[in-house]
Design a protein around this motif. Sequence first.
Motif, PDB file in Angstrom:
ATOM      1  N   GLU A   1       2.313   9.364   4.220  1.00  0.00           N
ATOM      2  CA  GLU A   1       3.702   9.533   4.654  1.00  0.00           C
ATOM      3  C   GLU A   1       4.667   8.974   3.614  1.00  0.00           C
ATOM      4  OE1 GLU A   1       5.185   6.822   7.488  1.00  0.00           O
ATOM      5  OE2 GLU A   1       6.605   8.232   8.379  1.00  0.00           O
ATOM      6  N   ASP A   2       4.344   7.790   3.083  1.00  0.00           N
ATOM      7  CA  ASP A   2       5.184   7.185   2.042  1.00  0.00           C
ATOM      8  C   ASP A   2       5.361   8.154   0.874  1.00  0.00           C
ATOM      9  OD1 ASP A   2       5.229   4.804   3.486  1.00  0.00           O
ATOM     10  OD2 ASP A   2       3.524   3.963   2.390  1.00  0.00           O
TER      11      ASP A   2
ATOM     12  N   THR B   1       0.959   5.081   1.706  1.00  0.00           N
ATOM     13  CA  THR B   1       0.351   5.972   2.687  1.00  0.00           C
ATOM     14  C   THR B   1       0.742   7.405   2.345  1.00  0.00           C
ATOM     15  OG1 THR B   1       2.244   5.961   4.166  1.00  0.00           O
ATOM     16  CG2 THR B   1       0.638   4.187   4.457  1.00  0.00           C
TER      17      THR B   1
ATOM     18  N   GLU C   1       0.846  -1.202   0.000  1.00  0.00           N
ATOM     19  CA  GLU C   1       0.000   0.000   0.000  1.00  0.00           C
ATOM     20  C   GLU C   1       0.875   1.242   0.000  1.00  0.00           C
ATOM     21  OE1 GLU C   1      -2.344  -0.378   3.476  1.00  0.00           O
ATOM     22  OE2 GLU C   1      -3.654  -1.922   2.625  1.00  0.00           O
TER      23      GLU C   1
END
Lengths: 117, 440
Positions: free
Chosen positions: B246-247, B244, B242
């Motif tokens: 933040e990613d 996010t 996945e």
Amino acid sequence: MTKRILISLDIDGTLEVGDPPGDLTMEMVRIAKSKGYIIGTCSDRPLSTQRKILTQYNIEIEFAVSKHMLPDVKEKFDADVYCHIGDRDDLDRQYAIKADFDFMWPDEAAAHHWFHK
Amino acid sequence: MATENAPQSMYRSEEGLGIWEHRGKVAAVGIGHSPTERRWDGSRDTSVGALSILALRKAMEDAGVTPDQVDGLVITPVTTTGAFWPEEDPLPWDVIKSYNQTDDPLDGIAKLSAEWLLKNMPELTNVKYTQYGPTCMSNALNVASQAVGDGLTNVCLVLKAWHNLPGRYYQSGPNAHDAIQGTSAIRTLWGAPACSGTALQFAEYCRKYGKTHDMMAPFMINSRRNGLMMPEGYWYQHRPEELTAEDYEYARWIAKPANLFDNDIPIMMAGAYLFATSERAKDMKQKPVYILNHASSEAIPRSLTPSLDEVEAETASTARKIYEGAGITAADLSFENMYDGFPQFHQFHIEGLGYRGIKFGEALDFYQTDISIEGPNPVSPSGGNIGAGRSRVWLHTDSIQQIQGRAGARAVTGVKPEIAVSGGPMPLGGNYTVWSATPD
């Protein structure tokens, strides 16, 4: 006095669980961790994925960052030795040099005493 | 005679052409996909030729059509993701010789001709029409739609395949030479990564409308989520990761303000569809998805890369062509599957369309609302290239599957899937198809 050692690990092409697999086994990482070294990952994988991969192997890491964030790691952690281990000249060695980290290729690291009992 | 690119007359690239003369008379029925791989491993069964044959056979099987019933083949002959066969490397003769060859040894390895396919698919005994739709599946679909409508073929296979070789992206081919022939040296900015043009447009967009890069995060998260529900896709098959917020926020820049995840991952794959006249399609195994229109953008930028003004003018024009030929308005769209590789121009496409009434400068705000498949405003339910890897195929596969009721976990539930639009790639230079559950 024992040197404080911080090891930053690339994943793909570096760790055995990478894509492609690299020379450093998760057992080696576990050994380095048991010696009290500060261990973290520095990869192009999403940060959440980096954490998940290491968690799957029950290895607690101190940081998970993107390649360009090595300077942040240096700022955050106090150590005597900062070393990044990766398989790419452009995406590992260059970033390590730029962040003033030492650098090792995965095969060099796999033979290094840090990763052996 | 060797297969040629489709003539200009097959494309609907101007405004004011009226309703498409074959509206509702052409349908997509079968879908076939090969497995995906990150790069070619050098073996016979994973070559781009092998993947293509597999996808074509699956599309026929899916439609319940026997090979002898197929009389047309439209493909994209270019299969590169940016990786070319290195000139200094020996050719893989063991693989090449294991297939029936054309006079080009890289045919089936790093490119693909209709002739190669017909030589290696002896079961296609009645193909009388072959044509190329260059660049990507969106183009080939336009050609196939028009060809079936014009009666050049009644049962037509459409194919796009990709090869990806070891090594770095865009480091080989002409880019590996000391000098470049023709005008490429002027048109291609030295050292600029492929996403740089889109990054410039996105930067201009953010300045003009007061938006920020992090406002793309909900779109990126949604796309990867949808892609992880696309069993045919790369991320689903190999790395179910996945994304996010933040990613996305902390990924490194490739060409600021485009970061690593603003670039799709090059892969190997082949995707195929079976098109037929609506008359023939109604007796086939899957529900026909009718084509209401196809439209093209052929605008040429004034300079090295299109400006935001040019992008907005062209996406608006493309939308007028799409709607005019299909006889619909933006309000008729159940969902959209416009191209996303690079994701930072997806909003240009949907603003041009006026999807759900959004205007220029409003898409990033729209992304902050519910754009999920469960909501009333699904955005890119296929997940696109971001969700499933670089193919330029998922958007069409998803549109057909949604309308056929075969999208599985990815099925849109907040709207009834009745009419959709898919296509791309670029805001200046793309091809689009309008899909419908009914012919009228």
